[in-house]
Design an enzyme around this catalytic site. Structure first.
Site, PDB file in Angstrom:
ATOM      1  N   ASP A   1      -0.301   2.078  -0.560  1.00 31.06           N
ATOM      2  CA  ASP A   1       0.961   2.823  -0.625  1.00 31.06           C
ATOM      3  C   ASP A   1       1.987   2.005  -1.390  1.00 31.06           C
ATOM      4  O   ASP A   1       1.637   1.329  -2.358  1.00 31.06           O
ATOM      5  CB  ASP A   1       1.439   3.154   0.796  1.00 31.06           C
ATOM      6  CG  ASP A   1       2.182   4.474   0.868  1.00 31.06           C
ATOM      7  OD1 ASP A   1       3.295   4.543   0.337  1.00 31.06           O
ATOM      8  OD2 ASP A   1       1.654   5.427   1.455  1.00 31.06           O
TER       9      ASP A   1
ATOM     10  N   HIS B   1       8.129   4.946   2.582  1.00 28.70           N
ATOM     11  CA  HIS B   1       6.905   5.739   2.742  1.00 28.70           C
ATOM     12  C   HIS B   1       5.745   4.924   3.318  1.00 28.70           C
ATOM     13  O   HIS B   1       5.106   5.307   4.310  1.00 28.70           O
ATOM     14  CB  HIS B   1       6.527   6.330   1.388  1.00 28.70           C
ATOM     15  CG  HIS B   1       5.450   7.358   1.413  1.00 28.70           C
ATOM     16  ND1 HIS B   1       4.112   7.037   1.337  1.00 28.70           N
ATOM     17  CD2 HIS B   1       5.508   8.711   1.476  1.00 28.70           C
ATOM     18  CE1 HIS B   1       3.386   8.145   1.363  1.00 28.70           C
ATOM     19  NE2 HIS B   1       4.217   9.176   1.444  1.00 28.70           N
TER      20      HIS B   1
ATOM     21  N   SER C   1       1.413  13.354   3.714  1.00 30.75           N
ATOM     22  CA  SER C   1       1.426  11.885   3.774  1.00 30.75           C
ATOM     23  C   SER C   1       1.561  11.381   5.199  1.00 30.75           C
ATOM     24  O   SER C   1       1.096  10.286   5.527  1.00 30.75           O
ATOM     25  CB  SER C   1       2.588  11.332   2.943  1.00 30.75           C
ATOM     26  OG  SER C   1       2.325  11.433   1.572  1.00 30.75           O
TER      27      SER C   1
END
Length: 758
Positions: free
Chosen positions: A141, A214, A541
């Site tokens: 990521d 994220h 996600s």
């Protein structure tokens, strides 16, 4: 400072006789430090601030003095104190004020997806015996914020001897940032720099450290440690925990300066290192803007296949392009759709005529009493209904509720901030279509509303001379209908091969609370000065790392299972009815979700730990599947240089031993037959299964044999399924759906059936 407090006090003296209560107050750290430069720590700042307020209120004997309980400077920057309404209003008028949440009595509970998934401390898959073994989850990521308490290593033993990874140093990151929980961290940027130039270190850390939230959010969802009293400004309060919270975590940073800047060459290098380092699970919440591409053109899919051959489980997001086509569709990948849990953050909009409409908001301030409400011409110039800069009139919107409609190029948060900047008291924002409501971290009073509310609200505005509305922010609520598939979640059919159903299943992916970098504001918008330890996000996600962590739980329980076996267990035990006993709803169209949206259904990890039967797949079977797709020798070599397709292959794509059935009928086809093999892993080992079939519309399904009798654990039995088009062919539908379930006294092993006509 005292003069400012005096103004605030005089404005609120009418509240003096009311009772005090405890509030948790969030303050802007930089503004507090500017106001109290001589104070060494947050506790001294807050004590001086409250002393100033108490000095102003000494003339009122009815007002008890404010009392500081706690000063916070890590999880949040703020304090807890007993405050009268007058004191609270004085603090609200300070420039450094962010939010105030009334303190409430709570019981110890989750935040909330692992509880929704049936995981419970000390029981089942969360029993200590199943959490002791070391399982390593690799997160590919945009990096990690290593200081977050979700990654603290209290109670962890030494790093597993088999671990071959590294903790690479870089900007604001050293080997000391790793520990017995976060055991590895690498970063890959050469592909990015080759395409875009050098990493802008004013905007990103050239190291495993994250600036965007994220990757941190995903890592903590999959394997973050237990953290008490996690919340977003008091919302969703509970115990934060990854799905396999005792997992070790290794981070591979491949994304730089924005959501789309993850380069395949960097991702490939990350997968390559993850395999060599010794991870057990790889979690990749990444995808292509254009959607799935042929596997021979997809370098990350090829790299993942090598990982599968080494026994590594790969979990991937299905994409956020719903209702358009799904991404990450290779059969060796677990492709995860996103759905709602039963938790929500309701906000009620009550019109002057008494009608009430429910929306959603993460605004944590107080509710608004009845105010004038304006829209379009009553709010400003042409296009004022979109609430973008240059359209609203400060004179018309000041102190009023402003109704806005979504428009491309601006998100709801930006629209609400513009309303706030021109003096509007609150914002109500309609979706342009559908009811897919993700909660947004509004600073000012604002609420997102589904499209259905638009017509009656605008009808009221257009038919009333002086329309009004009030907003009630109700905090956190549980018991909502769930699961429901999110409208944004990408759908089948599989654009690469109609013979393979994707996505595989769905998992929680809407309004998920998880760890957040303390350097990054929750809205990720300029001008937002807030900092939080936990944030809510939505997307496939978020669903993907749920399944990554759940796979780690199954690997702990069943170390002998292959990645395909783990995948089969989750797919064949997934459920298709919601908490109301009705078919899982698709928020996009409002009807029941089809397998194109939810695959096999919603993951049920407790049942997956004891599935009864498995559809296992050896890596060589995947290669034969590629042969059935007519891949050339050079294309096959991308996956295995030592494998050659048989000159005469009898396998068709649908014969892959997959836990679901996707059957594409050409115009001249009448009957298609697939073959499957199931492995007995149930208890007792001697068992009999009978088939139950829900036939798709227009299709006859025959299973031979229709009874499977097992005599021992590990025994494999084969069966054939024939799908025949009935006469006359129903041409009005492009697809129809059904299921095939093997049922014993203890187990129900279900596979969805999808029929398409091409």
């Amino acid at each position: 400072m005292t003069s400012l407090l005096l103004v605030a006090f005089m404005a609120t003296i009418s509240f003096a006789s009311l009772d005090s209560r405890t509030y948790i107050v969030h303050m802007d750290e930089s503004k507090m430090k500017t106001s109290y430069p001589s104070r060494a720590n947050s506790k001294e700042m807050f004590e001086e601030m409250l002393d100033s307020i108490s000095q102003l209120s000494t003339d009122s004997e009815a007002t008890p003095l404010p009392h500081l309980l706690y000063a916070y400077d890590t999880a949040i920057f703020g304090f807890a104190a007993r405050l009268s309404p007058m004191h609270l209003e004085s603090i609200r008028n300070m420039d450094a004020f962010v939010a105030a949440i009334p303190d409430r009595s709570i019981r110890r509970h989750t935040t909330h997806s692992y509880q929704f998934l049936g995981l419970e401390q000390g029981r089942g898959l969360w029993h200590a015996s199943n959490l002791e073994s070391d399982v390593i989850i690799g997160i590919i990521d945009d990096g990690i914020w290593p200081e977050h308490p979700s990654f603290q290593d209290h109670g962890f033993g030494p790093v597993p001897a088999r671990w071959k990874g590294a903790c690479e140093s870089g900007t604001n990151f050293s080997s000391l940032n790793c520990n017995r929980k976060l055991i590895g961290a690498r970063y890959f940027f050469k592909g990015y720099e080759a395409k875009y130039g050098r990493v802008n270190e004013a905007a990103d850390f050239k190291s495993p450290r994250a600036t965007d939230g994220h990757g941190t959010h995903c890592a903590s969802t999959a394997g973050g440690n237990l953290v008490d009293n996690a919340s977003f400004y008091g919302l969703a309060r509970g115990v934060a925990a990854g799905m396999r919270y005792t997992s070790r975590i290794a981070v591979y940073k491949v994304c730089w300066e924005g959501p789309a800047n993850c380069i395949n060459s960097d991702i490939l290098a990350a997968i390559d290192h993850a395999i060599k380092d010794g991870v057990d699970v790889v979690s990749m919440s990444l995808g292509r803007p254009e959607g799935a591409i042929p596997y021979f053109d997809d370098i990350t899919t090829q790299a993942a296949f090598i990982g599968i051959k080494r026994g590594i489980f790969f979990s991937c997001s299905a994409g956020n392009n719903g209702p358009h086509t799904v991404d990450n569709t290779a059969p060796w990948l677990m492709t995860v759709a996103a759905s709602y849990t039963d938790r929500s953050f309701p906000t009620m909009v009550k019109l002057g005529n008494g009608q009430i409409f429910e929306g959603i908001s993460l605004y944590s301030g107080k509710s608004l009493k009845e105010l004038p409400i304006v829209y379009g011409p009553t709010a400003g110039k042409k296009f004022a209904q979109y609430c973008v800069p240059g359209t609203l009139s400060p004179k018309l919107v000041k102190g009023k509720v402003v109704v806005c409609e979504q428009i491309g190029g601006f998100n709801n948060y930006q629209q609400a901030e513009h309303v706030r900047s021109v003096g509007g008291a609150a914002t109500v924002i309609f979706l342009v279509e559908g009811e897919d409501l993700g909660a947004l971290p509004y600073i000012s009073p604002a609420v997102s509303m589904g499209y259905k509310a638009r017509k009656p609200i605008l009808s009221y505005l257009n038919s009333t001379k002086s329309p009004t509305a009030s907003l009630t922010f109700e905090g956190t609520a549980y018991g909502k209908r769930a699961p429901m598939i999110a409208a944004f979640s990408s759908r089948g059919p599989n654009p690469v091969s109609l013979d393979l159903l994707k996505p595989d299943l769905t998992a929680p992916g809407v309004n998920i609370l998880a760890a957040w970098p303390s350097i990054t504001n929750p809205s990720e918008e300029e001008g937002d000065k807030r900092r939080v330890m936990f944030n809510l996000m939505s997307g496939t996600s978020m669903a993907c790392p749920h399944v990554s962590g759940l796979a780690a739980l199954l690997i702990s329980r069943h170390k002998e299972w292959s990645p395909a076996a783990v995948k089969s267990a989750m797919m064949t035990t997934a459920y298709n009815l919601d908490n109301r006993g009705s078919p899982i709803k698709d928020v996009y169209h409002g009807g029941p979700a089809t397998p194109f949206a939810i695959g096999s259904g919603h993951v049920d990890i407790q049942k997956a730990s004891d599935p009864g039967l498995l559809y296992d797949i050896h890596p060589h079977q995947y290669l034969h599947y590629l042969c059935s797709l007519n891949y050339s020798p050079s294309q096959i070599a991308l996956f295995d240089r030592n494998f050659t397709c048989p000159k005469k292959t009898t396998m068709q794509p649908g014969d892959l031993n997959y836990p679901s059935f996707a059957v594409p009928f050409k115009s001249d086809a009448v009957t298609i037959t697939y073959r499957r093999t199931v492995t007995n892993v149930g208890n007792p080992p001697v068992s009999t299964y009978k088939v139950q079939v829900e036939e798709p519309i227009g299709i006859s399904v025959r299973v031979k044999p229709n009874i499977l009798s097992f005599k021992m654990h590990g025994q494999k039995l084969r069966y054939k399924v024939s799908f025949t088009v009935k006469k006359p062919l129903i041409e009005s539908d492009d697809s129809s759906f059904g299921s095939l379930t093997w049922v014993s006294d203890k187990y129900a092993v279900r596979s969805p059936i999808v029929i398409t006509y091409i």
